[in-house]
Design a protein around this motif. Structure first.
Motif, mmCIF file in Angstrom:
data_model
loop_
_atom_site.group_PDB
_atom_site.id
_atom_site.type_symbol
_atom_site.label_atom_id
_atom_site.label_comp_id
_atom_site.label_asym_id
_atom_site.label_seq_id
_atom_site.Cartn_x
_atom_site.Cartn_y
_atom_site.Cartn_z
ATOM 1 N N ASP A 58 20.931 55.243 47.331
ATOM 2 C CA ASP A 58 19.780 55.567 46.480
ATOM 3 C C ASP A 58 20.076 55.361 44.995
ATOM 4 N N PHE A 59 21.323 55.573 44.585
ATOM 5 C CA PHE A 59 21.705 55.466 43.176
ATOM 6 C C PHE A 59 22.631 54.282 42.916
ATOM 7 N N LYS A 60 22.577 53.284 43.794
ATOM 8 C CA LYS A 60 23.513 52.150 43.721
ATOM 9 C C LYS A 60 23.467 51.433 42.371
ATOM 10 N N ASN A 61 22.297 51.133 41.877
ATOM 11 C CA ASN A 61 22.196 50.436 40.594
ATOM 12 C C ASN A 61 22.772 51.274 39.459
ATOM 13 N N TYR A 62 22.470 52.552 39.454
ATOM 14 C CA TYR A 62 23.003 53.461 38.432
ATOM 15 C C TYR A 62 24.516 53.542 38.528
ATOM 16 N N ILE A 63 25.031 53.715 39.738
ATOM 17 C CA ILE A 63 26.480 53.818 39.935
ATOM 18 C C ILE A 63 27.166 52.532 39.472
ATOM 19 N N CYS A 64 26.661 51.394 39.897
ATOM 20 C CA CYS A 64 27.257 50.110 39.514
ATOM 21 C C CYS A 64 27.277 49.937 37.999
ATOM 22 N N GLY A 65 26.218 50.349 37.342
ATOM 23 C CA GLY A 65 26.168 50.257 35.895
ATOM 24 C C GLY A 65 27.199 51.135 35.212
ATOM 25 N N GLU A 66 27.392 52.330 35.732
ATOM 26 C CA GLU A 66 28.324 53.276 35.129
ATOM 27 C C GLU A 66 29.787 52.884 35.347
ATOM 28 N N ILE A 67 30.103 52.327 36.515
ATOM 29 C CA ILE A 67 31.505 52.007 36.832
ATOM 30 C C ILE A 67 31.819 50.528 36.669
ATOM 31 N N LEU A 68 30.839 49.741 36.200
ATOM 32 C CA LEU A 68 30.974 48.291 36.025
ATOM 33 C C LEU A 68 31.336 47.584 37.329
ATOM 34 N N ALA A 69 30.653 47.972 38.396
ATOM 35 C CA ALA A 69 30.897 47.364 39.702
ATOM 36 C C ALA A 69 29.917 46.228 39.957
ATOM 37 N N ASP A 70 30.448 45.104 40.440
ATOM 38 C CA ASP A 70 29.589 43.997 40.842
ATOM 39 C C ASP A 70 29.004 44.244 42.227
ATOM 40 N N SER A 71 29.712 45.047 43.030
ATOM 41 C CA SER A 71 29.197 45.372 44.358
ATOM 42 C C SER A 71 29.824 46.660 44.871
ATOM 43 N N ILE A 72 29.064 47.322 45.729
ATOM 44 C CA ILE A 72 29.556 48.464 46.506
ATOM 45 C C ILE A 72 29.210 48.141 47.942
ATOM 46 N N ASP A 73 30.229 48.004 48.764
ATOM 47 C CA ASP A 73 30.025 47.615 50.161
ATOM 48 C C ASP A 73 30.568 48.686 51.093
ATOM 49 N N PHE A 74 29.845 48.904 52.180
ATOM 50 C CA PHE A 74 30.287 49.804 53.238
ATOM 51 C C PHE A 74 30.915 48.953 54.335
ATOM 52 N N LEU A 75 32.163 49.251 54.683
ATOM 53 C CA LEU A 75 32.891 48.500 55.696
ATOM 54 C C LEU A 75 33.344 49.436 56.804
ATOM 55 N N PRO A 76 33.498 48.906 58.033
ATOM 56 C CA PRO A 76 33.971 49.757 59.127
ATOM 57 C C PRO A 76 35.356 50.335 58.842
ATOM 58 N N VAL A 77 36.246 49.520 58.240
ATOM 59 C CA VAL A 77 37.596 49.976 57.929
ATOM 60 C C VAL A 77 37.981 49.434 56.557
ATOM 61 N N VAL A 78 38.580 50.293 55.739
ATOM 62 C CA VAL A 78 39.089 49.891 54.433
ATOM 63 C C VAL A 78 40.600 50.015 54.475
ATOM 64 N N THR A 79 41.275 48.887 54.237
ATOM 65 C CA THR A 79 42.739 48.929 54.195
ATOM 66 C C THR A 79 43.184 49.050 52.742
ATOM 67 N N ASN A 80 44.317 49.655 52.538
ATOM 68 C CA ASN A 80 44.876 49.862 51.195
ATOM 69 C C ASN A 80 43.907 50.596 50.284
ATOM 70 N N GLY A 81 43.186 51.549 50.853
ATOM 71 C CA GLY A 81 42.232 52.317 50.075
ATOM 72 C C GLY A 81 42.833 53.607 49.546
ATOM 73 N N THR A 82 42.035 54.323 48.808
ATOM 74 C CA THR A 82 42.404 55.608 48.230
ATOM 75 C C THR A 82 41.506 56.676 48.827
ATOM 76 N N ASP A 83 42.086 57.800 49.190
ATOM 77 C CA ASP A 83 41.300 58.920 49.696
ATOM 78 C C ASP A 83 40.790 59.729 48.513
ATOM 79 N N ILE A 84 39.487 59.981 48.511
ATOM 80 C CA ILE A 84 38.876 60.796 47.469
ATOM 81 C C ILE A 84 38.008 61.863 48.116
ATOM 82 N N GLU A 85 37.655 62.863 47.320
ATOM 83 C CA GLU A 85 36.764 63.919 47.790
ATOM 84 C C GLU A 85 35.546 63.950 46.884
#
Length: 99
Positions: A58-85
């Protein structure tokens, strides 16, 4: 004076989006990225709470603008990722700098 302290679904989504932004900004800083570096974000969809996924969508455009992300993708598995809360929800994300 009476205050309505009810947290609506819309407010909860916005709060989750802002918390997500904060966590990604911390990863950017810890990774030594420059303030102007563009990034890609991948979120592991496995076991992802629906309220977090909805907030990011719902807030993808806002989030991308704030963090300077070209994309936010949902994947079944993320390797070499970071765990966040994010508001008591555990997520695994990967943040990579654009070329």
């Amino acid at each position: 004076v009476a205050l309505d302290i009810t947290i609506t679904d819309a407010l909860q989504k916005e709060g989750n989006a802002r918390e997500f932004i904060n966590r990604v900004q911390n990863i950017r800083k810890e990774s030594g990225f420059e303030l102007t570096d563009r990034i890609f974000v991948q979120i592991q969809q496995n076991d992802l709470p629906l309220n977090i996924q909805n907030a990011v969508n719902d807030f993808k455009n806002y989030i991308c603008g704030e963090i300077l992300a070209d994309s936010i993708d949902f994947l079944p598995v993320v390797t070499n990722g970071t765990d966040i809360e994010v508001n008591d929800a555990l997520l695994k994300i990967a943040v990579t700098k654009k070329g």
